[in-house]
Design a protein around this motif. Structure first.
Motif, mmCIF file in Angstrom:
data_model
loop_
_atom_site.group_PDB
_atom_site.id
_atom_site.type_symbol
_atom_site.label_atom_id
_atom_site.label_comp_id
_atom_site.label_asym_id
_atom_site.label_seq_id
_atom_site.Cartn_x
_atom_site.Cartn_y
_atom_site.Cartn_z
ATOM 1 N N ARG A 143 0.849 -1.192 0.000
ATOM 2 C CA ARG A 143 0.000 0.000 0.000
ATOM 3 C C ARG A 143 0.881 1.238 0.000
ATOM 4 N N GLY A 265 0.821 2.741 -4.675
ATOM 5 C CA GLY A 265 1.329 1.510 -4.092
ATOM 6 C C GLY A 265 2.295 0.798 -5.011
ATOM 7 N N GLY A 269 -0.538 -2.771 -5.305
ATOM 8 C CA GLY A 269 -1.114 -2.331 -4.041
ATOM 9 C C GLY A 269 -1.854 -1.013 -4.201
#
Length: 394
Positions: A143, A265, A269
């Protein structure tokens, strides 16, 4: 943020508040520290920049009731560096938290990564008891980091909403190597972790611990020819300007969360979030109380005593006319409905109009004679009589 960081860091200490601090106390402490350590106020001060990140990270957790509860529970569970085996298990297994959690998890990134604490523990427990989601290697997405920024709006912009440019710096995929970390763009899969970014160690039987791979630093890839810009990390500091829409009706000190507007990300992500702290300037005429605007309007003595109609200015719109009843006292507040700030549902609050009787500094001969006649006609009226009677009876 890794699960280890989420458990081990004392966010209460970072913000300088007790563990039983109220939400208001946490917000007040954060705003004070954020102002003191903001990068814009400490140009070139790396320590202040790092301190600002710690403060923002602490506020992301403690400022959210749900995440604060998860954090407190995690601290209670692992606070002494031991893992409780639970009722009937015959005691406590004393693990060092550094051994238990290892380094940064591949699935975390940015301050808001702590919000998935439940998932983080699930990953740890899955590693402990070999309960992965499936056989074979997995490449963990990362993330993106959360970004914190501030913006100052005029009073009118805060009431009506505004689109403002924000210049932000964050870690993003390196443009020189397209985020691969290899200057030729051809990194190879790490042979140690087989691209998963994690390795299991120690234990016996079904018990093992999972750590980030030290050879690829948890990326799952190894750059044969490290990029000269990002040194093989695949990430580089980048600045960008974004047009951000601030909704109508925001108040001073409000913190707005824009999902997915933070740093991008890695490996599929999701992007992090953008948090914008709003500061609102003052207006020379209007004030604000929640969704209502306020204004003080001077009136003459005759308008207050005899009544009449007075025009009242509104913010960004035509004036409204209010009927002043006869005998209106100084300081009375009247209401102009629908002339206030925008609410969340799209409706507007009211404009609260406070009457202030204006006393003239200079009087002409005719006005003075009229007032002398009025005083003579009202000599028998004592507005302070009830005041003295109440004082005697108390």
């Amino acid at each position: 943020m890794s699960t280890k960081d989420f458990v081990e860091k004392d966010y209460y200490k970072v913000l300088g508040v007790p563990k039983d601090a109220t939400d208001a106390e946490i917000k007040k402490a954060y705003r004070k520290l954020a102002r003191e350590n903001h990068p814009d106020a400490n140009k070139g001060d790396a320590k202040a920049e790092e301190r600002f990140k710690e403060i923002s990270e602490a506020n992301d957790v403690l400022g959210d009731p749900k995440r604060r509860k998860e954090y407190d529970e995690a601290r209670a569970l692992f606070g002494n560096g031991g893992f409780r085996s639970g009722p009937g298990a015959g005691g406590t297994f004393n693990f060092d938290l550094g051994d238990l959690f290892g380094g940064t998890q591949a699935g975390g990134g940015g301050a808001a990564g702590a919000g998935g604490f439940g998932g983080g523990l699930g990953d740890v427990f899955g590693g402990l008891f070999n309960r992965g989601t499936g056989p074979g290697p997995r490449t963990q997405p990362r993330r993106g980091q959360d970004i914190e920024s501030e913006v100052t709006l005029s009073f009118t912009e805060a009431v009506d909403g505004a689109t403002v440019p924000l210049r932000m710096s964050s870690q993003q995929p390196c443009k020189a190597c397209s985020g691969t970390g290899d200057k030729n763009g051809t990194p190879r899969v790490c042979p140690t972790c087989v691209g998963t970014g994690q390795v299991s160690r120690g234990g016996s039987g079904s018990f093992s611990l999972t750590d980030p791979c030290v050879d690829c630093k948890g990326r799952g890839l190894i750059a044969e020819n490290p990029c000269e810009v990002c040194h093989g990390s695949g990430r580089a500091k980048s600045s960008r300007t974004m047009q951000v829409r601030i909704p109508a009706g925001v108040s001073d000190g409000q913190r707005i969360r824009l999902r997915g507007k933070g740093a991008p990300g890695e490996r599929g992500g999701p992007a992090g979030d953008l948090y914008v702290v709003v500061h609102v300037g003052e207006h020379p005429v209007f004030g604000r109380k929640g969704d209502n605007l306020t204004v003080t309007v001077p009136v003459t003595f005759t308008e207050a005593a005899l009544g009449g109609e007075v025009k009242v200015p509104t913010l960004g719109g035509p004036p409204v006319t209010l009927k002043l009843p006869a005998g209106t006292p100084n300081g009375r507040t009247m209401r102009a409905r629908g002339k206030g700030a925008v609410r969340k549902d799209g409706t507007r609050g009211d404009l609260l109009v406070t009457v202030e009787v204006a006393v003239p500094k200079d009087l002409g001969d005719e006005a003075r004679e009229a007032l002398e006649a009025y005083r003579k006609a009202t000599e028998d009226v004592d507005p302070r009589a009830e005041l003295f009677q109440a004082a005697k009876g108390a």
